[in-house]
Write a protein that holds these residues in place. Sequence first.
Motif, PDB file in Angstrom:
ATOM      1  N   UNK A 286       0.828  -1.200   0.000  1.00 22.57           N
ATOM      2  CA  UNK A 286       0.000   0.000   0.000  1.00 22.57           C
ATOM      3  C   UNK A 286       0.869   1.259   0.000  1.00 22.57           C
ATOM      4  N   UNK A 287       0.416   2.243  -0.771  1.00 20.94           N
ATOM      5  CA  UNK A 287       1.138   3.500  -0.895  1.00 20.94           C
ATOM      6  C   UNK A 287       0.269   4.632  -0.400  1.00 20.94           C
ATOM      7  N   UNK A 288       0.868   5.785  -0.137  1.00 22.34           N
ATOM      8  CA  UNK A 288       0.097   6.954   0.250  1.00 22.34           C
ATOM      9  C   UNK A 288      -0.645   7.506  -0.968  1.00 22.34           C
ATOM     10  N   UNK A 289      -1.871   7.950  -0.755  1.00 19.41           N
ATOM     11  CA  UNK A 289      -2.671   8.459  -1.868  1.00 19.41           C
ATOM     12  C   UNK A 289      -1.998   9.677  -2.506  1.00 19.41           C
ATOM     13  N   UNK A 290      -1.286  10.468  -1.709  1.00 19.53           N
ATOM     14  CA  UNK A 290      -0.641  11.658  -2.253  1.00 19.53           C
ATOM     15  C   UNK A 290       0.544  11.300  -3.155  1.00 19.53           C
ATOM     16  N   UNK A 291       1.199  10.191  -2.874  1.00 19.43           N
ATOM     17  CA  UNK A 291       2.312   9.778  -3.734  1.00 19.43           C
ATOM     18  C   UNK A 291       1.785   9.270  -5.062  1.00 19.43           C
ATOM     19  N   UNK A 292       0.749   8.455  -5.031  1.00 16.46           N
ATOM     20  CA  UNK A 292       0.163   7.931  -6.268  1.00 16.46           C
ATOM     21  C   UNK A 292      -0.512   9.058  -7.052  1.00 16.46           C
ATOM     22  N   UNK A 293      -1.043  10.043  -6.340  1.00 19.39           N
ATOM     23  CA  UNK A 293      -1.770  11.123  -6.986  1.00 19.39           C
ATOM     24  C   UNK A 293      -0.917  12.289  -7.432  1.00 19.39           C
ATOM     25  N   UNK A 294       0.392  12.235  -7.212  1.00 18.71           N
ATOM     26  CA  UNK A 294       1.226  13.386  -7.557  1.00 18.71           C
ATOM     27  C   UNK A 294       1.207  13.614  -9.079  1.00 18.71           C
ATOM     28  N   UNK A 295       1.352  14.876  -9.454  1.00 10.43           N
ATOM     29  CA  UNK A 295       1.381  15.222 -10.874  1.00 10.43           C
ATOM     30  C   UNK A 295       0.023  15.220 -11.547  1.00 10.43           C
ATOM     31  N   UNK A 296      -1.007  15.850 -10.964  1.00  9.08           N
ATOM     32  CA  UNK A 296      -2.342  15.790 -11.565  1.00  9.08           C
ATOM     33  C   UNK A 296      -2.442  16.466 -12.930  1.00  9.08           C
ATOM     34  N   UNK A 297      -1.632  17.475 -13.206  1.00 10.20           N
ATOM     35  CA  UNK A 297      -1.695  18.128 -14.510  1.00 10.20           C
ATOM     36  C   UNK A 297      -1.330  17.150 -15.629  1.00 10.20           C
ATOM     37  N   UNK A 298      -0.274  16.382 -15.397  1.00  7.65           N
ATOM     38  CA  UNK A 298       0.130  15.389 -16.403  1.00  7.65           C
ATOM     39  C   UNK A 298      -0.949  14.330 -16.583  1.00  7.65           C
ATOM     40  N   UNK A 299      -1.554  13.924 -15.486  1.00 10.00           N
ATOM     41  CA  UNK A 299      -2.545  12.852 -15.553  1.00 10.00           C
ATOM     42  C   UNK A 299      -3.867  13.301 -16.174  1.00 10.00           C
ATOM     43  N   UNK A 300      -4.045  14.617 -16.283  1.00 14.12           N
ATOM     44  CA  UNK A 300      -5.215  15.147 -16.972  1.00 14.12           C
ATOM     45  C   UNK A 300      -4.918  15.477 -18.435  1.00 14.12           C
ATOM     46  N   UNK A 301      -3.757  15.103 -18.917  1.00  9.26           N
ATOM     47  CA  UNK A 301      -3.397  15.352 -20.310  1.00  9.26           C
ATOM     48  C   UNK A 301      -4.320  14.625 -21.270  1.00  9.26           C
ATOM     49  N   UNK A 302      -4.473  15.166 -22.458  1.00  7.82           N
ATOM     50  CA  UNK A 302      -5.467  14.637 -23.399  1.00  7.82           C
ATOM     51  C   UNK A 302      -5.167  13.207 -23.840  1.00  7.82           C
ATOM     52  N   UNK A 333     -10.584  18.465  -8.014  1.00  6.44           N
ATOM     53  CA  UNK A 333     -10.781  18.911  -6.633  1.00  6.44           C
ATOM     54  C   UNK A 333      -9.598  18.542  -5.730  1.00  6.44           C
ATOM     55  N   UNK A 334      -8.559  17.983  -6.319  1.00  7.39           N
ATOM     56  CA  UNK A 334      -7.421  17.495  -5.542  1.00  7.39           C
ATOM     57  C   UNK A 334      -6.609  18.651  -4.972  1.00  7.39           C
ATOM     58  N   UNK A 335      -6.412  18.635  -3.669  1.00  8.34           N
ATOM     59  CA  UNK A 335      -5.645  19.675  -2.982  1.00  8.34           C
ATOM     60  C   UNK A 335      -4.482  19.029  -2.242  1.00  8.34           C
ATOM     61  N   UNK A 336      -3.275  19.471  -2.563  1.00  4.59           N
ATOM     62  CA  UNK A 336      -2.083  18.998  -1.868  1.00  4.59           C
ATOM     63  C   UNK A 336      -0.998  20.057  -2.045  1.00  4.59           C
ATOM     64  N   UNK A 337      -0.783  20.855  -1.031  1.00  2.00           N
ATOM     65  CA  UNK A 337       0.156  21.969  -1.118  1.00  2.00           C
ATOM     66  C   UNK A 337       1.607  21.529  -1.264  1.00  2.00           C
ATOM     67  N   UNK A 338       1.883  20.257  -1.024  1.00  3.44           N
ATOM     68  CA  UNK A 338       3.252  19.765  -1.174  1.00  3.44           C
ATOM     69  C   UNK A 338       3.536  19.272  -2.591  1.00  3.44           C
ATOM     70  N   UNK A 339       2.518  19.275  -3.444  1.00  4.60           N
ATOM     71  CA  UNK A 339       2.647  18.821  -4.823  1.00  4.60           C
ATOM     72  C   UNK A 339       2.585  20.051  -5.738  1.00  4.60           C
ATOM     73  N   UNK A 340       3.694  20.422  -6.399  1.00  7.79           N
ATOM     74  CA  UNK A 340       3.702  21.627  -7.233  1.00  7.79           C
ATOM     75  C   UNK A 340       2.606  21.639  -8.296  1.00  7.79           C
ATOM     76  N   UNK A 341       2.356  20.489  -8.927  1.00 11.04           N
ATOM     77  CA  UNK A 341       1.323  20.451  -9.963  1.00 11.04           C
ATOM     78  C   UNK A 341      -0.063  20.622  -9.365  1.00 11.04           C
ATOM     79  N   UNK A 342      -0.285  20.059  -8.182  1.00  7.49           N
ATOM     80  CA  UNK A 342      -1.579  20.221  -7.519  1.00  7.49           C
ATOM     81  C   UNK A 342      -1.809  21.679  -7.155  1.00  7.49           C
ATOM     82  N   UNK A 343      -0.766  22.356  -6.673  1.00  7.89           N
ATOM     83  CA  UNK A 343      -0.883  23.777  -6.352  1.00  7.89           C
ATOM     84  C   UNK A 343      -1.179  24.591  -7.607  1.00  7.89           C
ATOM     85  N   UNK A 344      -0.482  24.272  -8.692  1.00  4.74           N
ATOM     86  CA  UNK A 344      -0.707  24.996  -9.939  1.00  4.74           C
ATOM     87  C   UNK A 344      -2.130  24.786 -10.449  1.00  4.74           C
TER      88      UNK A 344
END
Length: 384
Positions: A286-302, A333-344
């Motif tokens: 099992x991993x932390x959800x924030x580690x698996x979820x890092x980089x949301x901008x890339x994961x929303x790419x077309x 709706x993902x909020x994680x201030x430690x993730x630069x892409x999430x902040x952006x």
Amino acid sequence: MKAVHFGAGNIGRGFIGALLYESDYETVFLDVNGAVVDALNERNSYEVTLMGSEQQTIRVGKVHGINTLSHPAEGAEAIAQTDLVTAAVGPKVLPMISSLIAEGLRARFKKNPEPLNIIACENMINASSLLKEHVYTHLSEEEREMADRLIAFPNAAVDRIVPDQTSDDVLAVAVEPYYEWVVEKPAIKGAVPAVEGITYVDDLSAFIERKLFTVNTGHTVPAYFGRYKGFQTIYDAMQDEEIEELLRGALGETGEVIIQEHGFDRAEHEAYIQKIIGRFQNPNISDHVTRVGRGPLRKLGKNDRLIRPASLYWQLTGKEPIHLATVIAAVLLYVNDEDPEAKQLQEMIAAEGFEKTLQKVAELEADNPLIPIILKRVDELRRK
């Protein structure tokens, strides 16, 4: 046999390096982490723990390292003399290793003009082709012609979950027992590399999309929806019935895309989905959800794991991708201030709103039918 592997991180050691050792390769790890390189050279081995229902530890030997910051010439020489080159450094780092590969090929052309296969084992589509593009920018026209004859960059699809590590040992690594390493055979030059665990196929695209739309898409569900519901780990999120139901629904939609696009057998693909869900339910990896979820901008790419299968599902079935739209809404709706892409992402939403942000990040036209479906899910999640 000799192999050069770029990246002595957890994936490099726990996945690629382990399989190379099982295939009787002597492996040189090229990395910039001095502590890891020094440890490899002191011990010439490390331990990999398979985190299944019963843990098993294997020792990987015949390894050493080269620090490419302090000894780049040694790294180039290793490439000149090796039988195989692999890389697991992350997509953003591929351009950074290209000049050293080019230098190694330059030396190889003079000393050892034999065929060589260079395989980028990254979590992206056509990583080896991208690496080739960067390498060729450092070669002269004559050297590119030589590379066209002797050097191959076969694309690959790789899959193995490597969770956050807890060991104090700088080299020890824990991984899940399951893995998949698929390589396109037609691109190979010279002898096919004899690596235990590689599956060679004629058409890689089907396997790349199957993995991307099942493993990577699937992992986003307990990551982003788990974060939305306040869970800390993937395992905890997977104990939630709503999340498991959403996961099965999302993989049902991506599965329909895979089956219709690539002709996979429906029963076999359903069994593959069940296997993937079982991996997410493994408490040992099992991993932390924030580690698996890092980089949301890339994961929303077309062309990535959410927007592309949602678009294809709409096109192929004429039905709304309700479950994928819900996951995409959770990413927005993902909020994680430690993730630069999430902040952006949240800064973009605050400045331009959800609709404009979605259009920009996912490169969707204003009249794309996915947009109102996703925005409806955003509103529903915000009201909860």
